[in-house]
Design a protein around this motif. Structure first.
Motif, PDB file in Angstrom:
ATOM      1  N   VAL A 131      19.349 -36.623  11.162  1.00 34.58           N
ATOM      2  CA  VAL A 131      19.163 -37.053  12.375  1.00 34.58           C
ATOM      3  C   VAL A 131      17.978 -36.422  13.012  1.00 34.58           C
ATOM      4  CG1 VAL A 131      20.167 -37.201  14.728  1.00 34.58           C
ATOM      5  CG2 VAL A 131      21.646 -37.439  12.630  1.00 34.58           C
ATOM      6  N   HIS A 132      16.896 -37.157  13.804  1.00 29.11           N
ATOM      7  CA  HIS A 132      16.041 -36.591  14.427  1.00 29.11           C
ATOM      8  C   HIS A 132      16.385 -36.276  15.776  1.00 29.11           C
ATOM      9  CE1 HIS A 132      13.800 -37.923  10.813  1.00 29.11           C
ATOM     10  NE2 HIS A 132      13.880 -39.022  11.040  1.00 29.11           N
ATOM     11  N   LEU A 133      17.124 -35.278  15.750  1.00 31.45           N
ATOM     12  CA  LEU A 133      17.822 -34.693  17.200  1.00 31.45           C
ATOM     13  C   LEU A 133      16.724 -34.643  18.305  1.00 31.45           C
ATOM     14  CD1 LEU A 133      20.567 -34.602  18.086  1.00 31.45           C
ATOM     15  CD2 LEU A 133      20.469 -32.108  17.807  1.00 31.45           C
ATOM     16  N   PHE A 134      17.100 -35.317  19.401  1.00 29.05           N
ATOM     17  CA  PHE A 134      16.600 -35.151  20.630  1.00 29.05           C
ATOM     18  C   PHE A 134      15.046 -35.609  20.879  1.00 29.05           C
ATOM     19  CE2 PHE A 134      19.223 -30.968  21.079  1.00 29.05           C
ATOM     20  CZ  PHE A 134      20.331 -31.747  21.634  1.00 29.05           C
ATOM     21  N   GLY A 135      14.644 -36.494  19.572  1.00 25.98           N
ATOM     22  CA  GLY A 135      13.460 -36.921  19.260  1.00 25.98           C
ATOM     23  C   GLY A 135      12.399 -36.047  18.539  1.00 25.98           C
ATOM     24  N   LEU A 136      13.007 -35.119  17.952  1.00 23.02           N
ATOM     25  CA  LEU A 136      12.021 -34.268  16.972  1.00 23.02           C
ATOM     26  C   LEU A 136      12.402 -34.400  15.548  1.00 23.02           C
ATOM     27  CD1 LEU A 136      10.219 -31.664  16.830  1.00 23.02           C
ATOM     28  CD2 LEU A 136      12.240 -30.429  16.527  1.00 23.02           C
ATOM     29  N   PRO A 137      11.790 -35.064  14.899  1.00 22.77           N
ATOM     30  CA  PRO A 137      11.622 -35.328  13.322  1.00 22.77           C
ATOM     31  C   PRO A 137      12.390 -34.344  12.516  1.00 22.77           C
ATOM     32  CG  PRO A 137       9.802 -36.403  14.276  1.00 22.77           C
ATOM     33  CD  PRO A 137      10.170 -35.437  15.361  1.00 22.77           C
ATOM     34  N   ALA A 138      13.242 -34.484  11.776  1.00 23.47           N
ATOM     35  CA  ALA A 138      13.662 -33.582  10.581  1.00 23.47           C
ATOM     36  C   ALA A 138      12.549 -33.514   9.590  1.00 23.47           C
ATOM     37  CB  ALA A 138      14.993 -34.116  10.060  1.00 23.47           C
ATOM     38  N   GLU A 139      12.732 -32.493   8.738  1.00 23.78           N
ATOM     39  CA  GLU A 139      11.700 -32.363   7.831  1.00 23.78           C
ATOM     40  C   GLU A 139      12.004 -33.223   6.527  1.00 23.78           C
ATOM     41  OE1 GLU A 139       9.356 -30.344   7.727  1.00 23.78           O
ATOM     42  OE2 GLU A 139       9.411 -29.204   9.491  1.00 23.78           O
ATOM     43  N   MET A 140      11.390 -34.264   6.731  1.00 19.51           N
ATOM     44  CA  MET A 140      11.521 -35.445   5.873  1.00 19.51           C
ATOM     45  C   MET A 140      11.117 -35.248   4.300  1.00 19.51           C
ATOM     46  SD  MET A 140      13.457 -37.287   7.273  1.00 19.51           S
ATOM     47  CE  MET A 140      13.383 -38.604   6.067  1.00 19.51           C
ATOM     48  N   ASP A 141       9.968 -34.356   4.183  1.00 16.31           N
ATOM     49  CA  ASP A 141       9.224 -34.161   2.836  1.00 16.31           C
ATOM     50  C   ASP A 141      10.394 -33.461   2.022  1.00 16.31           C
ATOM     51  OD1 ASP A 141       6.954 -35.675   3.428  1.00 16.31           O
ATOM     52  OD2 ASP A 141       5.568 -33.816   3.695  1.00 16.31           O
ATOM     53  N   LEU A 142      10.939 -32.338   2.608  1.00 11.03           N
ATOM     54  CA  LEU A 142      11.638 -31.608   1.571  1.00 11.03           C
ATOM     55  C   LEU A 142      12.905 -32.414   1.491  1.00 11.03           C
ATOM     56  CD1 LEU A 142      10.946 -28.070   3.283  1.00 11.03           C
ATOM     57  CD2 LEU A 142      10.351 -28.810   1.245  1.00 11.03           C
ATOM     58  N   LEU A 143      13.541 -33.147   2.358  1.00 15.53           N
ATOM     59  CA  LEU A 143      14.622 -33.806   2.288  1.00 15.53           C
ATOM     60  C   LEU A 143      14.565 -34.863   1.019  1.00 15.53           C
ATOM     61  CD1 LEU A 143      15.940 -34.362   5.684  1.00 15.53           C
ATOM     62  CD2 LEU A 143      16.823 -32.831   4.210  1.00 15.53           C
ATOM     63  N   HIS A 144      13.260 -35.398   0.936  1.00 19.02           N
ATOM     64  CA  HIS A 144      12.941 -36.666   0.088  1.00 19.02           C
ATOM     65  C   HIS A 144      12.945 -35.983  -1.251  1.00 19.02           C
ATOM     66  CE1 HIS A 144      12.549 -40.482   1.923  1.00 19.02           C
ATOM     67  NE2 HIS A 144      11.929 -40.047   2.827  1.00 19.02           N
ATOM     68  N   ARG A 145      12.577 -34.662  -1.246  1.00 15.02           N
ATOM     69  CA  ARG A 145      12.320 -33.896  -2.737  1.00 15.02           C
ATOM     70  C   ARG A 145      13.691 -33.716  -3.211  1.00 15.02           C
ATOM     71  NH1 ARG A 145       9.039 -28.802  -1.736  1.00 15.02           N
ATOM     72  NH2 ARG A 145       7.558 -30.481  -0.947  1.00 15.02           N
ATOM     73  N   VAL A 146      14.763 -33.147  -2.319  1.00 13.96           N
ATOM     74  CA  VAL A 146      15.890 -32.979  -2.904  1.00 13.96           C
ATOM     75  C   VAL A 146      16.653 -34.522  -3.358  1.00 13.96           C
ATOM     76  CG1 VAL A 146      18.448 -32.327  -2.184  1.00 13.96           C
ATOM     77  CG2 VAL A 146      16.386 -30.996  -1.419  1.00 13.96           C
ATOM     78  N   ALA A 147      16.508 -35.398  -2.413  1.00 13.02           N
ATOM     79  CA  ALA A 147      17.032 -36.753  -2.683  1.00 13.02           C
ATOM     80  C   ALA A 147      16.400 -37.321  -3.980  1.00 13.02           C
ATOM     81  CB  ALA A 147      16.696 -37.921  -1.544  1.00 13.02           C
ATOM     82  N   GLY A 148      14.998 -37.111  -4.243  1.00 10.99           N
ATOM     83  CA  GLY A 148      14.378 -37.666  -5.504  1.00 10.99           C
ATOM     84  C   GLY A 148      14.866 -36.907  -6.596  1.00 10.99           C
ATOM     85  N   ARG A 149      15.184 -35.672  -6.668  1.00  9.10           N
ATOM     86  CA  ARG A 149      15.866 -34.751  -7.575  1.00  9.10           C
ATOM     87  C   ARG A 149      17.332 -35.555  -7.924  1.00  9.10           C
ATOM     88  NH1 ARG A 149      15.381 -29.469  -5.550  1.00  9.10           N
ATOM     89  NH2 ARG A 149      12.874 -30.044  -5.763  1.00  9.10           N
ATOM     90  N   TYR A 150      18.038 -35.752  -7.285  1.00 10.76           N
ATOM     91  CA  TYR A 150      19.413 -36.197  -7.519  1.00 10.76           C
ATOM     92  C   TYR A 150      19.771 -37.657  -7.393  1.00 10.76           C
ATOM     93  CZ  TYR A 150      20.057 -31.204  -7.411  1.00 10.76           C
ATOM     94  OH  TYR A 150      20.186 -29.970  -7.488  1.00 10.76           O
ATOM     95  N   GLY A 151      18.802 -38.405  -7.320  1.00 10.72           N
ATOM     96  CA  GLY A 151      18.679 -39.829  -7.137  1.00 10.72           C
ATOM     97  C   GLY A 151      19.548 -40.477  -5.861  1.00 10.72           C
ATOM     98  N   LEU A 152      19.179 -39.820  -4.731  1.00  9.22           N
ATOM     99  CA  LEU A 152      19.990 -40.100  -3.373  1.00  9.22           C
ATOM    100  C   LEU A 152      19.292 -40.939  -2.544  1.00  9.22           C
ATOM    101  CD1 LEU A 152      21.267 -36.495  -2.784  1.00  9.22           C
ATOM    102  CD2 LEU A 152      22.320 -38.074  -4.310  1.00  9.22           C
ATOM    103  N   ALA A 153      19.886 -41.694  -1.780  1.00 13.84           N
ATOM    104  CA  ALA A 153      19.104 -42.635  -0.727  1.00 13.84           C
ATOM    105  C   ALA A 153      18.914 -41.753   0.562  1.00 13.84           C
ATOM    106  CB  ALA A 153      20.207 -43.786  -0.329  1.00 13.84           C
ATOM    107  N   VAL A 154      18.203 -41.978   1.429  1.00 16.97           N
ATOM    108  CA  VAL A 154      17.821 -41.545   2.556  1.00 16.97           C
ATOM    109  C   VAL A 154      17.893 -42.321   3.713  1.00 16.97           C
ATOM    110  CG1 VAL A 154      16.177 -39.865   4.007  1.00 16.97           C
ATOM    111  CG2 VAL A 154      16.408 -39.489   1.476  1.00 16.97           C
ATOM    112  N   VAL A 155      19.057 -42.197   4.577  1.00 18.61           N
ATOM    113  CA  VAL A 155      19.034 -43.014   5.665  1.00 18.61           C
ATOM    114  C   VAL A 155      18.749 -42.070   6.845  1.00 18.61           C
ATOM    115  CG1 VAL A 155      20.588 -44.484   7.136  1.00 18.61           C
ATOM    116  CG2 VAL A 155      20.986 -44.299   4.771  1.00 18.61           C
ATOM    117  N   GLU A 156      17.661 -42.670   7.924  1.00 16.85           N
ATOM    118  CA  GLU A 156      17.291 -41.813   8.945  1.00 16.85           C
ATOM    119  C   GLU A 156      17.990 -42.451  10.166  1.00 16.85           C
ATOM    120  OE1 GLU A 156      12.853 -41.149   9.431  1.00 16.85           O
ATOM    121  OE2 GLU A 156      12.904 -42.819   8.098  1.00 16.85           O
ATOM    122  N   ASP A 157      18.636 -41.482  10.880  1.00 15.85           N
ATOM    123  CA  ASP A 157      19.082 -41.628  12.143  1.00 15.85           C
ATOM    124  C   ASP A 157      18.101 -41.148  13.220  1.00 15.85           C
ATOM    125  OD1 ASP A 157      20.498 -41.731  14.596  1.00 15.85           O
ATOM    126  OD2 ASP A 157      22.284 -41.002  14.017  1.00 15.85           O
ATOM    127  N   ALA A 158      17.390 -42.396  13.502  1.00 19.74           N
ATOM    128  CA  ALA A 158      16.423 -42.292  14.613  1.00 19.74           C
ATOM    129  C   ALA A 158      16.512 -42.845  16.006  1.00 19.74           C
ATOM    130  CB  ALA A 158      15.018 -42.859  13.893  1.00 19.74           C
TER     131      ALA A 158
END
Length: 392
Positions: A131-158
């Protein structure tokens, strides 16, 4: 003087005659569902966010639920998410039959702690839902790195973050799917409920569009085939009375779409005003005991809310109420400790950062229509309340 946390009457006044004309045109057209304004808003949102597809839906919660279903997430699956946000994020995970797996948040940004996500990944994990809480984006690059390592989808709550940027990328446009809310208090809002799903995947867009309209028609047939629940037989009927999936009645009304199109045109100006107000607050409140909101250099927040921290929150809120300044507590109970999540087995102490924030955080007025004198007055009142000595 009395000042609300957000003033929807002023927002309507700022719309001017353009909104009146747009709404009147819809009423006079007699076309209220899935008309030209919805289609145009989808195109305009896709262009604004830099994505290929946008699917308008009835609200932000539906956007999250439909996005998860479009990925085929359901019973037995796990979705990693944050314990510190509005309940709808977890509600969507529960609604598709999956299990929310909570990772505590960072004490500075209040967003999902990207450094602790990997330790919660299991063989059942299917997605990460930051969740990009209060309008501040989460650290997407690092989350994508984990997601890519394990074949996970990423759904943004924006839902709180339209207009925010992460290293030049629009919030909501960086995941497999991004979800937005147009609730009246959001930065881009309509006069009721509304939502949007965005993606660069044509397949996922078709599935989302089908699920939003009762799983019917050509989109329903293709979506069912894409989810492995029906053959892609082009000879089958594809009108709106043939249904291939059990979906939802989740359509954005034409009236809401018409209003959103008007407001989208001034969104960047509104965001710039929010950023200017936030910058003033931050400068004015330096040197107080308050913990000020973070704004890392590589992020451009949308400033949906300006949230402060204090161990004397209740006293400060009482003083601001006396001055006539409305405040808000976001969020008083971490999601895993909500009664609706009792079956998940969380207990006090499991999420120390989120729990501390729930006891300390509060928001002060921040909306584009605030005048400079009001901003100065709010900052002065907050500063005096924060520096006030304890009685006795």
């Amino acid at each position: 003087m009395k000042l609300p946390l957000i003033d929807l009457v002023r927002r309507h006044a700022a719309d001017g005659p353009d909104a009146e004309r747009a709404l009147r045109a819809v009423m006079e057209s007699g076309r209220y569902i899935l008309g030209e304004n919805v289609a145009a808003l989808e195109r305009e949102m896709a262009d604004y966010l830099g994505v290929s597809h946008a699917v308008a839906v009835a609200n932000g919660t539906d956007a999250l639920t439909i996005a998860l279903r479009a990925l085929g997430i359901g019973g037995g699956d796990e979705v990693i998410t944050t314990p510190y946000t509005f309940f709808a994020t977890t509600e969507a995970i529960l609604a598709v039959g999956a299990k929310p797996v909570f990772v505590d948040v960072r004490p500075d940004t209040y967003n999902l702690d990207e450094n602790r996500v990997e330790e919660r990944v299991t063989s059942r994990t299917r997605a990460i839902l930051p969740v990009h809480l209060f309008g501040l984006p989460a650290e997407m690059d690092l989350l994508h790195r984990v997601a890519g390592r394990y074949g996970l989808a990423v759904v943004e709550d924006a839902c709180q973050a339209i207009g925010a940027d992460y290293e030049g990328n629009r919030a909501g446009a960086m995941g497999d799917l991004g979800c937005f809310s147009f609730f009246p208090t959001k930065n881009l809002s309509c006069a009721g409920d509304g939502g949007m799903i965005v993606t660069n995947s044509e397949r996922l867009a078709r599935i989302c569009r089908a699920l939003a309209t009762h799983g019917s028609g050509e989109n329903g047939r293709l979506a069912a085939a894409g989810l492995g629940s029906a053959p892609p037989d082009g000879a089958l009927p594809t009108d709106k009375y043939h249904h291939y999936l059990a979906g939802y009645n989740s359509r954005l009304d034409e009236l809401h779409a018409a209003l959103l199109r008007v407001r989208l045109r001034r969104l960047d100006a509104d965001t710039a005003r929010r950023r200017a107000i936030a910058a003033y607050y931050t400068e004015a409140l330096r040197g107080t005991p308050l913990v000020l909101p973070a704004s890392p250099a590589h992020l451009s927040p949308a400033w949906h809310l300006y949230v402060l921290q204090s161990g004397r929150r209740e006293r400060i809120l009482a003083r601001l109420t006396e001055e006539g300044i409305a405040t808000g507590v976001y969020y008083p109970v971490p999601v895993p400790l909500q009664p609706a999540c009792a079956a998940l087995g969380a207990k006090p102490g499991d999420f120390p950062v989120a729990e501390a924030l729930s006891e300390r955080c509060f928001a002060i007025p921040l909306f584009p229509e605030l005048t400079d004198s009001e901003v100065e007055w709010v900052a002065d009142c907050v500063r005096r309340a924060a520096l006030e000595e304890e009685p006795g």
